[in-house]
Design a protein around this motif. Structure first.
Motif, mmCIF file in Angstrom:
data_model
loop_
_atom_site.group_PDB
_atom_site.id
_atom_site.type_symbol
_atom_site.label_atom_id
_atom_site.label_comp_id
_atom_site.label_asym_id
_atom_site.label_seq_id
_atom_site.Cartn_x
_atom_site.Cartn_y
_atom_site.Cartn_z
ATOM 1 N N ILE A 25 0.716 -1.017 0.011
ATOM 2 C CA ILE A 25 0.070 -0.108 0.119
ATOM 3 C C ILE A 25 0.907 1.325 0.073
ATOM 4 O O ILE A 25 0.742 2.135 -0.629
ATOM 5 N N SER A 26 1.865 1.167 0.644
ATOM 6 C CA SER A 26 2.852 2.496 0.777
ATOM 7 C C SER A 26 3.359 2.658 -0.539
ATOM 8 O O SER A 26 3.353 3.893 -0.895
ATOM 9 N N ILE A 27 3.732 1.867 -1.184
ATOM 10 C CA ILE A 27 4.686 2.044 -2.460
ATOM 11 C C ILE A 27 3.306 2.461 -3.635
ATOM 12 O O ILE A 27 3.770 3.219 -4.629
ATOM 13 N N SER A 28 2.299 1.776 -3.251
ATOM 14 C CA SER A 28 1.192 2.134 -4.428
ATOM 15 C C SER A 28 0.613 3.448 -3.769
ATOM 16 O O SER A 28 -0.121 4.185 -5.029
ATOM 17 N N ILE A 29 1.044 4.128 -2.961
ATOM 18 C CA ILE A 29 0.197 5.614 -2.793
ATOM 19 C C ILE A 29 1.735 6.591 -3.134
ATOM 20 O O ILE A 29 1.321 7.587 -3.771
ATOM 21 N N THR A 30 2.848 6.096 -2.609
ATOM 22 C CA THR A 30 3.975 7.301 -2.987
ATOM 23 C C THR A 30 4.332 7.224 -4.433
ATOM 24 O O THR A 30 4.520 8.380 -4.967
ATOM 25 N N VAL A 89 -1.189 16.086 -0.476
ATOM 26 C CA VAL A 89 -1.988 15.317 0.816
ATOM 27 C C VAL A 89 -3.045 14.823 0.342
ATOM 28 O O VAL A 89 -3.539 13.726 0.473
ATOM 29 N N GLN A 90 -3.846 15.559 -0.220
ATOM 30 C CA GLN A 90 -5.299 15.111 -0.646
ATOM 31 C C GLN A 90 -5.318 14.300 -1.674
ATOM 32 O O GLN A 90 -6.090 13.479 -1.753
ATOM 33 N N ILE A 100 -5.906 8.603 -3.681
ATOM 34 C CA ILE A 100 -5.567 7.340 -3.808
ATOM 35 C C ILE A 100 -5.597 6.222 -2.925
ATOM 36 O O ILE A 100 -6.084 4.970 -3.166
ATOM 37 N N GLY A 101 -5.445 6.680 -1.750
ATOM 38 C CA GLY A 101 -5.434 5.736 -0.610
ATOM 39 C C GLY A 101 -6.960 5.158 -0.418
ATOM 40 O O GLY A 101 -7.149 3.822 -0.263
ATOM 41 N N ARG A 102 -7.871 5.724 -0.722
ATOM 42 C CA ARG A 102 -9.279 5.582 -0.532
ATOM 43 C C ARG A 102 -9.686 4.629 -1.911
ATOM 44 O O ARG A 102 -10.328 3.454 -1.322
ATOM 45 N N ASP A 103 -8.994 4.620 -2.773
ATOM 46 C CA ASP A 103 -9.149 3.631 -3.933
ATOM 47 C C ASP A 103 -8.752 2.268 -3.622
ATOM 48 O O ASP A 103 -9.312 1.242 -3.950
ATOM 49 N N LEU A 104 -7.279 2.315 -2.837
ATOM 50 C CA LEU A 104 -7.001 1.048 -2.555
ATOM 51 C C LEU A 104 -7.375 0.486 -1.340
ATOM 52 O O LEU A 104 -7.266 -0.683 -0.999
ATOM 53 N N LEU A 105 -8.072 1.178 -0.510
ATOM 54 C CA LEU A 105 -8.515 0.611 0.891
ATOM 55 C C LEU A 105 -9.312 -0.297 0.898
ATOM 56 O O LEU A 105 -9.376 -1.673 1.623
ATOM 57 N N GLY A 106 -10.433 -0.388 0.189
ATOM 58 C CA GLY A 106 -11.588 -1.293 -0.090
ATOM 59 C C GLY A 106 -10.759 -2.593 -0.452
ATOM 60 O O GLY A 106 -11.342 -3.822 -0.039
ATOM 61 N N THR A 107 -10.193 -2.536 -1.520
ATOM 62 C CA THR A 107 -9.790 -3.857 -2.409
ATOM 63 C C THR A 107 -8.743 -4.701 -1.413
ATOM 64 O O THR A 107 -8.551 -5.746 -1.741
ATOM 65 N N LEU A 150 -3.729 3.057 8.506
ATOM 66 C CA LEU A 150 -2.902 3.940 8.862
ATOM 67 C C LEU A 150 -1.690 4.372 8.224
ATOM 68 O O LEU A 150 -1.108 5.551 8.216
ATOM 69 N N VAL A 151 -1.325 3.523 7.188
ATOM 70 C CA VAL A 151 -0.262 3.663 6.250
ATOM 71 C C VAL A 151 -0.699 4.701 5.194
ATOM 72 O O VAL A 151 0.345 5.356 4.682
ATOM 73 N N ILE A 152 -1.889 4.865 4.891
ATOM 74 C CA ILE A 152 -2.539 5.932 4.043
ATOM 75 C C ILE A 152 -1.960 7.273 4.151
ATOM 76 O O ILE A 152 -1.314 8.056 3.334
ATOM 77 N N PRO A 153 -2.432 7.728 5.450
ATOM 78 C CA PRO A 153 -2.260 9.296 5.933
ATOM 79 C C PRO A 153 -0.582 9.468 5.970
ATOM 80 O O PRO A 153 0.196 10.208 5.658
ATOM 81 N N ILE A 154 0.168 8.279 6.605
ATOM 82 C CA ILE A 154 1.480 8.577 6.828
ATOM 83 C C ILE A 154 2.377 8.593 5.872
ATOM 84 O O ILE A 154 3.028 9.297 5.321
#
Length: 251
Positions: free
Chosen positions: A145-150, A169-170, A175-182, A234-238
């Motif tokens: 998830i971290s590399i999928s966001i950065t 940040v927004q 991006i993180g919201r789209d990854l969270l569910g899957t 947690l890793v999404i906002p961080i």
């Protein structure tokens, strides 16, 4: 054994054909991570060594292999590594607390027959061992998830260099919201597929819903899924904050 070798060769060929050099490096990283896990198990087998310390070291090494060895050292991988380590340390403290609170550090009655001939005096805390199992099970999802966001955040910033840190940040949160569910669904299906036999066994034993929920085995696996889901959230906002800070600072 021959079937496993054939499957490994097929996997290597598929990764090289599709990913090229990166695919070959990714395939090699699988063996490196396997060696790291074997070394971690060997070190934890010594009662003089702290399992928590060694699992932290192993997770840091695994993160380095997954990020720096495969993708090189850059802003994207550095942000992903920092967010992974921060999330992992915070999650580990939470897992230690929850494993002690839920008392999953003991064996369930379903495992008594299998363990009746074995000695439980192995010199290792089962509470710490339960936390080690959970954190190793979640490190892969957190790193992914971290590399999928950065990585997308870096691309967004390269195409829009005038973006402020707040806007970046927004974008990371979007991006993180789209990854969270899957990602959470992936963890759930992995559990359901791995423990389908256990669920069938519960049905054959006529377990009620309350018996299943209060089973030590079921509770331990559900705790793993929930902790992994918390780590992903947690890793999404961080990752978003760290990536935005590094990119704007670099400019």
């Amino acid at each position: 054994m021959n079937v496993l070798v054939i499957l490994a060769v097929m996997l290597c060929m598929a990764m090289v054909m599709i990913g090229g050099k990166t695919g070959a490096i990714s395939f090699l990283s699988l063996f490196l991570i396997f060696l790291v896990l074997l070394g971690t198990v060997y070190m934890m087998n010594d009662p003089a060594n702290d399992p928590i310390l060694w699992v932290i070291i192993a997770c840091v090494i695994i993160s380095c292999i997954n990020l720096f060895f495969i993708n090189g050292i850059n802003t994207t991988t550095l942000a992903a590594f920092l967010s992974t380590v921060i999330t992992m340390v915070g999650l580990l403290l939470f897992i230690l607390f929850m494993s002690d609170l839920t008392m999953i550090n003991v064996f369930g009655e379903e495992e008594v027959d299998e363990l009746s001939l074995l000695s439980l005096y192995i010199g290792i805390s089962f509470a710490e061992l339960a936390a080690v199992v959970i954190i190793i099970s979640t490190i892969g999802a957190i790193t992914d998830i971290s590399i999928s966001i950065t990585s997308p955040m870096r691309e967004v910033y390269l195409h829009n260099p005038g973006m402020s840190r707040r806007e970046l940040v927004q974008a990371g949160f979007a991006i993180g919201r789209d990854l969270l569910g899957t990602s959470t669904n992936t963890l759930f299906f992995a559990f359901f597929g791995s423990y389908l036999g256990l669920l069938i066994w519960f049905k054959d034993l006529s377990y009620s819903l309350g018996d299943i929920v209060n089973s030590k085995i079921f509770a331990a696996e559900m705790l793993t899924i929930l902790c992994a889901g918390i780590g992903i959230a947690l890793v999404i906002p961080i990752a978003s904050w760290i990536t935005a800070f590094l990119l704007v600072r670099k400019k």
